[in-house]
Design a protein around this motif. Sequence first.
Motif, PDB file in Angstrom:
ATOM      1  N   GLN A 304     -37.239  57.840  16.305  1.00 49.25           N
ATOM      2  CA  GLN A 304     -36.441  58.990  15.859  1.00 49.25           C
ATOM      3  C   GLN A 304     -36.226  59.780  17.226  1.00 49.25           C
ATOM      4  N   ASP A 305     -35.252  59.461  18.128  1.00 50.01           N
ATOM      5  CA  ASP A 305     -35.049  60.120  19.420  1.00 50.01           C
ATOM      6  C   ASP A 305     -34.651  61.692  19.364  1.00 50.01           C
ATOM      7  N   ASN A 306     -34.020  62.097  18.216  1.00 47.83           N
ATOM      8  CA  ASN A 306     -33.904  63.444  18.241  1.00 47.83           C
ATOM      9  C   ASN A 306     -34.297  64.099  16.966  1.00 47.83           C
ATOM     10  N   PRO A 307     -35.744  64.352  16.853  1.00 49.58           N
ATOM     11  CA  PRO A 307     -36.564  64.638  15.665  1.00 49.58           C
ATOM     12  C   PRO A 307     -36.095  66.267  15.374  1.00 49.58           C
ATOM     13  N   ASN A 308     -36.049  66.523  14.103  1.00 49.50           N
ATOM     14  CA  ASN A 308     -35.990  67.912  13.715  1.00 49.50           C
ATOM     15  C   ASN A 308     -37.325  68.528  13.504  1.00 49.50           C
ATOM     16  N   LEU A 309     -37.994  69.253  14.582  1.00 45.73           N
ATOM     17  CA  LEU A 309     -39.439  69.600  14.631  1.00 45.73           C
ATOM     18  C   LEU A 309     -39.543  71.216  13.754  1.00 45.73           C
ATOM     19  N   GLU A 310     -38.333  71.701  13.344  1.00 47.42           N
ATOM     20  CA  GLU A 310     -38.479  72.913  12.668  1.00 47.42           C
ATOM     21  C   GLU A 310     -38.651  72.586  11.073  1.00 47.42           C
ATOM     22  N   THR A 311     -37.792  71.767  10.593  1.00 46.30           N
ATOM     23  CA  THR A 311     -38.104  71.498   9.354  1.00 46.30           C
ATOM     24  C   THR A 311     -38.587  69.932   9.240  1.00 46.30           C
ATOM     25  N   ILE A 312     -39.768  69.763   9.036  1.00 47.18           N
ATOM     26  CA  ILE A 312     -40.394  68.691   8.810  1.00 47.18           C
ATOM     27  C   ILE A 312     -39.815  67.743   7.564  1.00 47.18           C
ATOM     28  N   THR A 313     -39.320  66.571   7.877  1.00 44.91           N
ATOM     29  CA  THR A 313     -39.185  65.743   6.900  1.00 44.91           C
ATOM     30  C   THR A 313     -39.557  64.124   7.214  1.00 44.91           C
ATOM     31  N   PRO A 314     -39.582  63.346   6.115  1.00 44.08           N
ATOM     32  CA  PRO A 314     -40.041  61.842   6.918  1.00 44.08           C
ATOM     33  C   PRO A 314     -39.107  61.468   8.148  1.00 44.08           C
ATOM     34  N   GLY A 315     -37.679  61.918   7.914  1.00 40.94           N
ATOM     35  CA  GLY A 315     -36.600  61.728   8.909  1.00 40.94           C
ATOM     36  C   GLY A 315     -37.147  62.177  10.469  1.00 40.94           C
ATOM     37  N   THR A 316     -38.071  63.160  10.311  1.00 42.19           N
ATOM     38  CA  THR A 316     -38.534  63.634  11.652  1.00 42.19           C
ATOM     39  C   THR A 316     -39.393  62.585  12.407  1.00 42.19           C
ATOM     40  N   TYR A 317     -40.055  61.610  11.741  1.00 42.34           N
ATOM     41  CA  TYR A 317     -40.742  60.404  12.429  1.00 42.34           C
ATOM     42  C   TYR A 317     -40.135  59.109  12.814  1.00 42.34           C
ATOM     43  N   PHE A 318     -38.920  59.032  11.838  1.00 42.03           N
ATOM     44  CA  PHE A 318     -38.476  57.567  12.089  1.00 42.03           C
ATOM     45  C   PHE A 318     -36.928  57.700  11.345  1.00 42.03           C
ATOM     46  N   LYS A 319     -36.038  56.633  11.981  1.00 39.19           N
ATOM     47  CA  LYS A 319     -34.874  56.678  11.235  1.00 39.19           C
ATOM     48  C   LYS A 319     -34.284  55.196  11.369  1.00 39.19           C
ATOM     49  N   GLY A 320     -33.562  55.201  10.011  1.00 38.84           N
ATOM     50  CA  GLY A 320     -33.049  53.640   9.929  1.00 38.84           C
ATOM     51  C   GLY A 320     -32.648  52.778  11.186  1.00 38.84           C
ATOM     52  N   TYR A 321     -32.649  51.524  10.865  1.00 44.12           N
ATOM     53  CA  TYR A 321     -32.151  50.560  11.918  1.00 44.12           C
ATOM     54  C   TYR A 321     -31.383  49.425  11.252  1.00 44.12           C
ATOM     55  N   ASP A 322     -30.185  49.317  11.701  1.00 47.44           N
ATOM     56  CA  ASP A 322     -29.229  47.992  11.090  1.00 47.44           C
ATOM     57  C   ASP A 322     -29.337  46.989  11.818  1.00 47.44           C
ATOM     58  N   TRP A 323     -30.274  46.064  11.060  1.00 52.74           N
ATOM     59  CA  TRP A 323     -30.489  44.677  11.998  1.00 52.74           C
ATOM     60  C   TRP A 323     -29.244  43.813  11.972  1.00 52.74           C
ATOM     61  N   PRO A 324     -28.904  43.576  13.093  1.00 53.27           N
ATOM     62  CA  PRO A 324     -27.759  42.884  13.017  1.00 53.27           C
ATOM     63  C   PRO A 324     -27.559  41.376  12.658  1.00 53.27           C
ATOM     64  N   GLU A 325     -28.745  40.943  12.396  1.00 53.08           N
ATOM     65  CA  GLU A 325     -28.587  39.563  11.677  1.00 53.08           C
ATOM     66  C   GLU A 325     -28.779  39.461  10.316  1.00 53.08           C
ATOM     67  N   LYS A 326     -28.774  40.674   9.933  1.00 52.12           N
ATOM     68  CA  LYS A 326     -29.123  40.806   8.244  1.00 52.12           C
ATOM     69  C   LYS A 326     -28.118  39.932   7.415  1.00 52.12           C
ATOM     70  N   ARG A 327     -28.714  39.707   6.280  1.00 52.21           N
ATOM     71  CA  ARG A 327     -27.856  38.831   5.372  1.00 52.21           C
ATOM     72  C   ARG A 327     -27.403  39.866   4.248  1.00 52.21           C
ATOM     73  N   ILE A 328     -26.289  40.138   3.975  1.00 53.97           N
ATOM     74  CA  ILE A 328     -26.037  41.093   2.999  1.00 53.97           C
ATOM     75  C   ILE A 328     -25.473  40.873   1.711  1.00 53.97           C
ATOM     76  N   ASN A 329     -25.962  41.761   0.634  1.00 54.81           N
ATOM     77  CA  ASN A 329     -25.281  41.272  -0.593  1.00 54.81           C
ATOM     78  C   ASN A 329     -23.784  42.000  -0.573  1.00 54.81           C
ATOM     79  N   PRO A 330     -22.663  41.204  -0.317  1.00 58.22           N
ATOM     80  CA  PRO A 330     -21.200  41.644  -0.349  1.00 58.22           C
ATOM     81  C   PRO A 330     -20.979  42.745  -1.455  1.00 58.22           C
ATOM     82  N   HIS A 331     -21.610  42.564  -2.626  1.00 63.89           N
ATOM     83  CA  HIS A 331     -21.185  43.194  -3.838  1.00 63.89           C
ATOM     84  C   HIS A 331     -21.881  44.424  -3.959  1.00 63.89           C
ATOM     85  N   ARG A 332     -23.018  44.723  -3.129  1.00 64.25           N
ATOM     86  CA  ARG A 332     -23.894  46.059  -3.408  1.00 64.25           C
ATOM     87  C   ARG A 332     -24.088  46.627  -2.413  1.00 64.25           C
TER      88      ARG A 332
END
Length: 459
Positions: A304-332
């Motif tokens: 997480q390169d821009n952490p919110n240090l004033e209001t701590i949440t799990p998102g303070t420590y990490f953020k999601g990553y969209d893996w370019p090689e992923k196989r996706i369920n196109p219906h969901r």
Amino acid sequence: MRKFPENFFWGAAASAPQTEGAALIDGKSPSTWDYWFEKEPERFFNQVGPKDTSNVYYQYKEDVQLMQDMSLNSYRTSISWTRLLPDGKTVNQSAVDYYRAYFTELKAKGVEPIMNLFHFDMPMWLMEKGGWENRESVDAFAFYADTAFTLFGDIVKKWATFNEPMVHIECGYLGDAHYPGVHDYKRAIQVGFHTVMAHAKAVAAFRQNKHNDGEISCILNLSPVYAKSQDEKDQEARRLADLLLIRSLLDPIVLGSFPEELIALYKETDLLPEMVEGDLEIIANNKIDFLGVNYYQPLRVQHQDNPNLETITPGTYFKGYDWPEKRINPHRGWEIYPEGIYDISMRIKNDYGNLPWFISENGMGVEGEEKFIDEQGIVQDDYRIEFIEDHLQFLHQSIEEGSNCFGYHLWTFVDCWSWLNAYKNRYGFYRIDLDDNFKRYPKQSSFWMKDVIERNAIN
């Protein structure tokens, strides 16, 4: 031919609030879902609420017969707290009669019931007092659990306390997908702690209840966590995501204690929950007999390169990553990564004492599945067959390498109501026609799975 262990549990999973229907009759009191739908029906897909769902309350005999026809030998669902104890104290005899008849029917047809006690359906009478934020919830749940063990323990031998407790914590207190839909990390942590305490006290009641000689578990969603890269910052993000979202529940429930790193982190950020003396001892002394694992997709994270240090949440420590090689369920829109089931298996084997466990949920949701119906009225769901088979290949590999897995359950048997999404996505072996008195129609996957079960093997 890849054979599975003898007496392997082949089945499906569901829950009371998503399948029973009859939500406000025969003495049942409102859950948070009943209340929420009454207040804001527009939030629910096509404004379909929890009142009817899949009508299992009336059609359970038909469903159990279909299970036997399909050769299922096990089925996991839940008891509705608000049906069994409408005010939290008084047993509803109509509920007792229904559940005893249902569970007896399952056993008579060769289907072992695995019964869960809480599947996101908080009683409204308790939510009005603060729900899981209120310490009263711990003893209220233990009383409910003990009541269920006493009333049904002669039939049900495998129990679970909670299904995916991280979901009601995250979705209700760090999001708005579950009621009450607030965003407060400190409150979420308190909810989480009381949930663990409720679980531990229910396990304690189980051990002391003379009416039950079975085994007890908890069902956790254990997404394996993968980092974007081997970079030190990404690896630290992965470690913290795993600590906060997986180990925070897995460790106390399986090992009997919270991770020291978690306690240190919460202490440093002034997020430690309120406890009562003796709580940690209760958790330590009431570990589970087996584990249920729900697996749908992995969790991929990065620094997480821009952490919110004033209001701590799990998102303070990490953020999601969209893996370019992923196989996706196109219906969901979810990633399909069957290798994750192997990684979970090995982790349980290597880090958690190789305790007995089973896949309590796995599956794929499909929107607009009716477009795959053929002339005979059968959904040609080859995509679901491929999904199941791919996951079973990796599950089989892990069993061959010593993982102590004893079963696989698909979510779900018949299409079910799915919270705010209602019937938007379909998951079942059987299609439900909502416009034709909840009539059940087999999908192609039901025939394929019957063959797998009868051979106890995949190709």
